[in-house]
Design a protein around this motif. Structure first.
Motif, PDB file in Angstrom:
ATOM      1  N   ALA A  57     -10.266   2.565  -2.413  1.00 27.56           N
ATOM      2  CA  ALA A  57     -10.105   2.040  -1.050  1.00 27.56           C
ATOM      3  C   ALA A  57      -8.620   1.850  -0.727  1.00 27.56           C
ATOM      4  O   ALA A  57      -8.153   2.273   0.335  1.00 27.56           O
ATOM      5  CB  ALA A  57     -10.848   0.721  -0.911  1.00 27.56           C
ATOM      6  N   TYR A  58      -7.893   1.246  -1.658  1.00 32.64           N
ATOM      7  CA  TYR A  58      -6.457   1.053  -1.387  1.00 32.64           C
ATOM      8  C   TYR A  58      -5.743   2.399  -1.275  1.00 32.64           C
ATOM      9  O   TYR A  58      -4.860   2.581  -0.439  1.00 32.64           O
ATOM     10  CB  TYR A  58      -5.808   0.186  -2.474  1.00 32.64           C
ATOM     11  N   ASP A  59      -6.159   3.352  -2.123  1.00 34.87           N
ATOM     12  CA  ASP A  59      -5.520   4.676  -2.060  1.00 34.87           C
ATOM     13  C   ASP A  59      -5.750   5.346  -0.709  1.00 34.87           C
ATOM     14  O   ASP A  59      -4.934   6.133  -0.246  1.00 34.87           O
ATOM     15  CB  ASP A  59      -6.048   5.588  -3.181  1.00 34.87           C
ATOM     16  N   ALA A  60      -6.880   5.047  -0.091  1.00 35.57           N
ATOM     17  CA  ALA A  60      -7.187   5.672   1.209  1.00 35.57           C
ATOM     18  C   ALA A  60      -6.386   5.030   2.340  1.00 35.57           C
ATOM     19  O   ALA A  60      -6.433   5.491   3.462  1.00 35.57           O
ATOM     20  CB  ALA A  60      -8.677   5.564   1.504  1.00 35.57           C
ATOM     21  N   GLY A  61      -5.697   3.939   2.029  1.00 34.00           N
ATOM     22  CA  GLY A  61      -4.844   3.338   3.059  1.00 34.00           C
ATOM     23  C   GLY A  61      -5.357   2.009   3.596  1.00 34.00           C
ATOM     24  O   GLY A  61      -4.820   1.476   4.557  1.00 34.00           O
ATOM     25  N   VAL A  62      -6.404   1.481   2.930  1.00 31.70           N
ATOM     26  CA  VAL A  62      -6.951   0.192   3.375  1.00 31.70           C
ATOM     27  C   VAL A  62      -5.958  -0.926   3.040  1.00 31.70           C
ATOM     28  O   VAL A  62      -5.308  -0.898   2.004  1.00 31.70           O
ATOM     29  CB  VAL A  62      -8.309  -0.025   2.649  1.00 31.70           C
ATOM     30  N   ASP A  63      -5.834  -1.922   3.940  1.00 26.33           N
ATOM     31  CA  ASP A  63      -4.892  -3.017   3.678  1.00 26.33           C
ATOM     32  C   ASP A  63      -5.543  -4.160   2.896  1.00 26.33           C
ATOM     33  O   ASP A  63      -4.898  -4.834   2.112  1.00 26.33           O
ATOM     34  CB  ASP A  63      -4.365  -3.596   5.005  1.00 26.33           C
ATOM     35  N   GLU A  64      -6.813  -4.399   3.169  1.00 24.22           N
ATOM     36  CA  GLU A  64      -7.517  -5.528   2.566  1.00 24.22           C
ATOM     37  C   GLU A  64      -8.981  -5.166   2.437  1.00 24.22           C
ATOM     38  O   GLU A  64      -9.474  -4.284   3.139  1.00 24.22           O
ATOM     39  CB  GLU A  64      -7.398  -6.739   3.499  1.00 24.22           C
TER      40      GLU A  64
END
Ligand code: GH3
Ligand code: MG
Ligand code: MG
Length: 643
Positions: free
Chosen positions: A412-419
């Motif tokens: 999720a973080y790799d996809a650009g999610v902030d939180e």
């Protein structure tokens, strides 16, 4: 050309693209490989309907090309040159007209502009196919971009341009350009040429895009390629307007007009002309019309709070954020919406990723709270799509998920999610994470606000500068360039004419018996006559010829690349036009005549003064010979004498 570097930079960055183009591109941009030909052609198809993006892609590609090679003129060639990474950079900066009205020029018909630009591109391509004098794909690009100056002016000066369009009324490009020069000290033709130059297109494209806007005859000094492109653009414009705007009955007459124009301007036979009209109309029916986001925020999507917070409240005054809530499960979505609204946020809702993407592009949002698992496009895909463009990168993205293994969180973080917040969500934790995001958003808002103020100040300053400069170079009575202005032009032309040994001719014009007009009818009528004579001269001078008021009742026309013999033909046309013009004013109806002196630069002339003196002597000769006539200076070049 626009000399002001700040202005130029502003022009480059803010040209908006249409919503459907943006949507299609963010969908395509998620693919990380555009090497195979089918995906290249999908990118080409998506980009080449949009003037702003086409310009940006061509600009980047032409920057990268070897200086010795020909300019890249088609989106297809540009994309191949750019490759995936560079293409994504060009696409990322795409700017949109959002529903909140920022950057929107209220009086500008965006949809109409995009529709006509596309139609002109298709028409230009098809016509070029018939004439065989310009590669059809390049003609397409020229057709698409040849009026981009209007979009640029609407983007840089939304308020001023809106007011200007309201008072202009009709769509006559010549009247519009005059008003633009009056109010903004620049016109859309000049801006278009400036942008095409910046994007690296060839010279004849810049000249043609400027000349086709004008009804005046094109000077003989234009090269054959430019002349052809001007005619091609004029025909393409007419055909495009008839296809896009003509009603069913008027369209038949309109298409007949287009056919006859193609015959007179380009030598295309009647049969071929009819075939071209039919082909263009058919192709236009098969392409989707670009659309723009509706002008007012759609209050039903914003819900009850929208009216309370007031859609025109300044961003600083708002307590909450503008959030897009996305969930395919209606109960979860309802719950999420309620929690967010109770906290004071404005909430828009979508029930899957695809709908969310559309809303995110159309609205000026600050944050997205999205479920992960959804049909069509899931939360992670939505985030990846949004991160492809600049406005999407700036959103705070919070993912709701039932999946919380280490690998999934990392993905999720790799996809650009902030939180992220796990589902079923704890509303206190969700709101706390949003508040953390809000601090970042607010900081950015402050920076953006300052940047906007600075940008606005720069725009105002450069407009003021241009107005001041233009005022100092303009004769207030006639609106023509004044002595100082023509002196600057003459200095430039003198130098280039002397360097390449090209002919340069000056035409001096003096109104006959003007003192008598003043004496008999008064100074006010005299002023009116001066104004009208100036207008007649301006309207009948050829393109590339500068008309100026030297002072009193004396005018000068500067004819670069023109021999005295060639200029004499134009001088006679001006003389006849002034004589034929009837000046009407309260208490006065009549006409005046002018005497004209034509002189060409010769080797033995020491400078500009000598050229003007020769022209002045010729005027004197015309006066002596009885006035209302043209005289050539006897100081002539060998070339001119034998002409
Ligand atoms: P000619 O045919 O020999 O050129 O005769 P003319 O009367 O046109 O020439 P002359 O130079 O004797 O007179 C020019 C007149 O133009 C004198 C001046 O009052 C008038 N004039 C100069 N500037 C203006 C202006 O801005 N407005 C008005 N109304 N008259 C002007
Ligand atoms: Mg005089
Ligand atoms: Mg006079």
């Amino acid at each position: 050309m626009i000399k002001d570097a700040f202005e130029e930079r502003i022009l480059m960055g803010r040209l908006p693209s249409s919503q459907p183009v943006a949507r299609r591109l963010v969908e395509l941009a998620r693919r990380d490989d555009i090497r195979d030909s089918s995906s290249i052609s999908e990118f080409v198809a998506a980009i080449q309907v949009d003037p702003a993006l086409t310009g940006r892609v061509l600009e980047r590609a032409n920057l990268l090309r070897e200086a010795s090679t020909a300019p890249l003129e088609t989106v297809a060639a540009a994309i191949v040159r750019l490759g995936h990474r560079e293409l994504m950079i060009a696409v990322r900066d795409l700017s949109l007209i959002t529903t909140d009205g920022s950057q929107r020029c209220a009086g500008f018909d965006y949809e109409g502009f995009w529709a006509i630009s596309l139609a002109r591109a298709i028409a230009a391509e098809r016509i070029a196919h018939s004439t065989g004098r310009c590669p059809p794909e390049s003609a397409y690009t020229l057709g698409l971009l040849s009026d981009i100056g209007r979009l640029a002016l609407a983007s840089v000066y939304p308020e001023e341009y809106s007011a200007l369009l309201a008072s202009e009324g009709g769509r006559d490009p010549v009247a519009l350009a005059r008003l633009e020069r009056e109010r903004l000290a620049i016109d859309h033709g000049t801006v278009t040429a400036c942008l095409l130059e910046h994007w690296g297109l060839r010279k004849s494209f810049l000249r043609a895009s400027r000349l086709f806007q004008d009804e005046r005859p094109v000077g003989e000094t234009e090269d054959a390629e430019t002349l052809h492109l001007v005619n091609l653009l004029k025909c393409a414009r007419l055909l495009a307007e008839e296809c896009v705007e003509g009603g069913a009955t008027s369209r038949v007459a309109g298409l007949r007009r287009a056919t006859s124009m193609m015959q007179s301007h380009l030598g295309i036979s009647d049969d071929d002309g009819r075939q071209i009209c039919a082909d263009v109309a058919r192709r236009l029916q098969s392409v989707a019309r670009p659309e723009v986001a509706p002008a007012a925020p759609r209050s039903e999507s914003l819900g009850e709070d929208a009216s309370e917070s007031g859609s025109d409240a300044s961003p600083r005054a708002r307590r909450g954020l503008r959030i897009l809530a996305v969930d395919d499960d209606p109960t979860s979505l309802f719950l999420l919406k309620r929690v967010l609204r109770e906290e004071g946020h404005e909430v828009l809702c979508a029930s899957d990723g695809a709908e969310a993407l559309r809303l995110a592009l159309e609205n000026d949002l600050q944050a997205v709270v999205a479920d992960w698992m959804m049909p069509r496009m899931d939360g992670l895909e939505l985030c990846q799509a949004l991160r492809c463009i600049q406005s999407g990168r700036e959103l705070f993205f919070l993912l709701l998920t039932g999946r919380d293994t280490e690998d999934q969180i990392v993905a999720a973080y790799d996809a650009g999610v902030d939180e992220y917040v796990t589902k079923p969500f704890n509303s206190r934790i969700l709101l706390a994470r949003l508040r953390a995001g809000q601090r970042i958003i607010e900081l950015k808002k402050e920076v953006d606000g300052e940047r906007l103020v600075v940008a606005q100040q720069i725009r105002e300053l450069s407009l003021l500068n241009r107005r001041l400069k233009s005022a100092s170079l303009t004769d207030p009575l006639t609106g023509l360039p004044n002595r100082r202005s023509i002196w600057e032009r003459l200095t430039e032309e003198w130098q280039s004419s002397a360097t390449v040994d090209a002919p340069l001719t000056a035409m001096m014009i003096d109104i006959d018996g003007f003192k008598k007009v003043n004496d008999l009818h008064g100074h006010e009528i005299g002023d009116l006559v001066l104004k009208q004579v100036a207008e007649v001269l301006r309207a009948h001078a050829r393109h590339g010829e500068d008309v100026a008021r030297l002072g009193g009742e004396e005018f000068l026309v500067l004819c670069p690349n023109t021999t005295a013999a060639q200029a004499a033909v134009g001088a006679e046309r001006l003389r006849a036009a002034v004589e034929a013009h009837v000046v009407k004013a309260p208490g006065f109806t009549g006409s005046v005549t002018v005497s004209l002196g034509v002189a060409e630069r010769t080797e033995d002339m020491q400078g500009i003064d000598a050229l003007l003196k020769a022209a002045d002597d010729a005027v004197y000769a015309a006066k002596s010979a009885g006035r209302n006539q043209v005289k050539l200076s006897d100081r002539r070049r060998g070339k001119a004498l034998s002409a």
